[in-house]
Design a protein around this motif. Structure first.
Motif, PDB file in Angstrom:
ATOM      1  N   ALA A 193     -17.890 -12.661  68.110  1.00 49.07           N
ATOM      2  CA  ALA A 193     -16.815 -13.627  68.358  1.00 49.07           C
ATOM      3  C   ALA A 193     -16.812 -14.783  67.370  1.00 49.07           C
ATOM      4  N   PRO A 194     -17.929 -15.481  67.100  1.00 47.74           N
ATOM      5  CA  PRO A 194     -17.881 -16.572  66.102  1.00 47.74           C
ATOM      6  C   PRO A 194     -17.555 -16.086  64.694  1.00 47.74           C
ATOM      7  N   VAL A 195     -18.052 -14.904  64.328  1.00 50.08           N
ATOM      8  CA  VAL A 195     -17.754 -14.366  62.997  1.00 50.08           C
ATOM      9  C   VAL A 195     -16.273 -14.041  62.877  1.00 50.08           C
ATOM     10  N   ARG A 196     -15.708 -13.458  63.917  1.00 53.37           N
ATOM     11  CA  ARG A 196     -14.267 -13.160  63.913  1.00 53.37           C
ATOM     12  C   ARG A 196     -13.453 -14.451  63.834  1.00 53.37           C
ATOM     13  N   GLN A 197     -13.901 -15.488  64.527  1.00 49.86           N
ATOM     14  CA  GLN A 197     -13.187 -16.761  64.488  1.00 49.86           C
ATOM     15  C   GLN A 197     -13.212 -17.363  63.095  1.00 49.86           C
ATOM     16  N   PHE A 198     -14.360 -17.268  62.409  1.00 50.20           N
ATOM     17  CA  PHE A 198     -14.443 -17.782  61.037  1.00 50.20           C
ATOM     18  C   PHE A 198     -13.527 -17.001  60.107  1.00 50.20           C
ATOM     19  N   MET A 199     -13.563 -15.675  60.174  1.00 50.78           N
ATOM     20  CA  MET A 199     -12.721 -14.872  59.289  1.00 50.78           C
ATOM     21  C   MET A 199     -11.244 -15.098  59.561  1.00 50.78           C
ATOM     22  N   TYR A 200     -10.886 -15.238  60.835  1.00 48.25           N
ATOM     23  CA  TYR A 200      -9.469 -15.445  61.162  1.00 48.25           C
ATOM     24  C   TYR A 200      -8.969 -16.785  60.642  1.00 48.25           C
ATOM     25  N   GLY A 201      -9.836 -17.795  60.617  1.00 46.86           N
ATOM     26  CA  GLY A 201      -9.428 -19.097  60.088  1.00 46.86           C
ATOM     27  C   GLY A 201      -9.209 -19.093  58.590  1.00 46.86           C
ATOM     28  N   GLN A 202      -9.754 -18.113  57.879  1.00 50.33           N
ATOM     29  CA  GLN A 202      -9.596 -18.003  56.431  1.00 50.33           C
ATOM     30  C   GLN A 202      -8.646 -16.881  56.032  1.00 50.33           C
ATOM     31  N   THR A 203      -7.879 -16.359  56.962  1.00 54.14           N
ATOM     32  CA  THR A 203      -7.020 -15.200  56.715  1.00 54.14           C
ATOM     33  C   THR A 203      -5.565 -15.577  56.937  1.00 54.14           C
ATOM     34  N   GLN A 204      -4.702 -15.125  56.066  1.00 52.22           N
ATOM     35  CA  GLN A 204      -3.270 -15.351  56.231  1.00 52.22           C
ATOM     36  C   GLN A 204      -2.665 -14.302  57.161  1.00 52.22           C
ATOM     37  N   LYS A 205      -1.689 -14.730  57.930  1.00 55.29           N
ATOM     38  CA  LYS A 205      -1.060 -13.810  58.881  1.00 55.29           C
ATOM     39  C   LYS A 205      -0.310 -12.687  58.178  1.00 55.29           C
ATOM     40  N   PHE A 235      -9.335 -10.453  55.526  1.00 54.47           N
ATOM     41  CA  PHE A 235     -10.179 -11.584  55.119  1.00 54.47           C
ATOM     42  C   PHE A 235     -10.616 -11.444  53.667  1.00 54.47           C
ATOM     43  N   ILE A 236     -10.970 -10.240  53.240  1.00 56.74           N
ATOM     44  CA  ILE A 236     -11.422 -10.033  51.860  1.00 56.74           C
ATOM     45  C   ILE A 236     -10.296 -10.311  50.873  1.00 56.74           C
ATOM     46  N   ILE A 237      -9.083  -9.870  51.191  1.00 57.67           N
ATOM     47  CA  ILE A 237      -7.948 -10.123  50.297  1.00 57.67           C
ATOM     48  C   ILE A 237      -7.715 -11.614  50.127  1.00 57.67           C
ATOM     49  N   ASN A 238      -7.801 -12.356  51.219  1.00 57.27           N
ATOM     50  CA  ASN A 238      -7.591 -13.800  51.113  1.00 57.27           C
ATOM     51  C   ASN A 238      -8.704 -14.466  50.328  1.00 57.27           C
ATOM     52  N   GLU A 239      -9.947 -13.990  50.474  1.00 55.83           N
ATOM     53  CA  GLU A 239     -11.044 -14.562  49.711  1.00 55.83           C
ATOM     54  C   GLU A 239     -10.836 -14.347  48.214  1.00 55.83           C
ATOM     55  N   LEU A 240     -10.410 -13.163  47.830  1.00 56.49           N
ATOM     56  CA  LEU A 240     -10.132 -12.905  46.414  1.00 56.49           C
ATOM     57  C   LEU A 240      -8.979 -13.767  45.919  1.00 56.49           C
TER      58      LEU A 240
END
Length: 306
Positions: A193-205, A235-240
């Motif tokens: 759950a915390p990992v998913r929350q972190f990734m979702y905060g850095q991901t575009q809809k 999440f990976i696409i947004n990080e790149l």
């Protein structure tokens, strides 16, 4: 010359004698593989060194690791008494569903094997290491700082950025699981759950919608409805994307220096002198005067909070 040939022939003779001895010793070793026609009393006989000519097993009875034929055990106690060289057992702790120590160690070793992939794909490591690489390329310093230093900086910055998430995983999943308050499945869900929350905060809809459309799955807009197979690539696409945007911004002042140096050399008629040779000291000077490492690290870390 004669001495050389005598030593050569002596070594050759010794090799031939060794081969002949091995063949002579292995002449009496014979393996038999025939159908099992023994009576039931044979399994209860005294252990001897005679090979079973009528058995489907090879070797003598004292050399074999299984005394009873397959399928002869009727209970767990019978299995425990078998003379088997290597055994692997998986048990549960008093039947309450918790994993015992040996299996837990196996799971930890498995996680360690896939830890590099998880570190790169599920944390801030990807964005940080790409930005640091762009910084080194913009300075045109080739291998300074070296890859080991860049990876070390990226690891410590990743730990700093992910510290709240890791603390939440430890508090919500590991501590209750060790206390027996959560089962294994509940602990994994609580840790994710915390990992998913972190990734979702850095991901575009838009990225999430793209992968949800590819999987032909309806999305209500909530985090709980996003499967992990969709959230991770989004999440990976947004990080790149974010890493390359920061890298472009880092390149701009250094490109200006390259253009100024190149035009100056052209006006002076020094066309054979590479512009990068002259521009690199000015890049380093500008980077030091502007406190470049502080600005780069500050910018990449703050990008995870705003």
């Amino acid at each position: 010359m004669k001495r050389y040939f005598s030593r050569y022939h002596l070594a050759k003779l010794i090799c031939l004698l060794m081969v002949a001895g091995i063949l002579y010793l292995s002449r009496g070793l014979t393996a038999f593989a025939v159908e099992d026609n023994r009576p039931d009393s044979v399994t209860e006989s005294v252990v001897t060194d005679t090979p079973y000519r009528d058995s489907n097993l090879t070797g003598t009875e004292s050399e074999r690791t299984n005394v009873d034929p397959p399928g002869a055990s009727e209970s767990a106690e019978d299995l425990a008494e078998l003379n088997i060289a290597n055994t692997v057992t998986v048990t549960y702790n008093n039947g309450n569903g918790s994993v015992n120590g040996a299996l837990r160690i196996l799971m930890i070793l498995t996680l360690i094997a896939i830890a590099p992939s998880l570190l790169v794909m599920l944390t801030s490591f990807t964005r940080i290491i790409i930005v640091l690489h762009f910084t080194r390329q913009a300075l045109n310093t080739q291998s300074a700082p070296p890859n080991t230093v860049l990876i070390g900086i990226a690891l410590f910055l990743t730990f700093y950025v992910m510290q709240p998430t890791l603390a939440a995983v430890y508090t919500d999943a590991i501590v209750p699981f060790e206390a027996g308050e959560l089962t294994q499945e509940e602990a994994l869900t609580a840790a994710a759950a915390p990992v998913r929350q972190f990734m979702y905060g850095q991901t575009q809809k838009s990225d999430v919608n793209f992968f949800m459309d590819l999987s032909r799955t309806e999305w209500s807009g909530e985090l709980d409805d996003i499967p992990i197979s969709v959230l991770v690539p989004a999440f990976i696409i947004n990080e790149l994307r974010q890493a390359f945007i920061i890298g472009f911004l880092i390149y701009i002042p250094f490109i200006v220096i390259d253009m100024v140096v190149a035009s100056t050399l052209m006006s002076m008629g020094m066309m054979m002198l590479p512009p990068t040779t002259i521009s690199m000291p000015f890049k380093i000077l500008l980077f030091v005067l502007a406190d470049g490492w502080y600005l780069v690290i500050k910018g990449v870390v703050e990008s995870f909070y705003y």
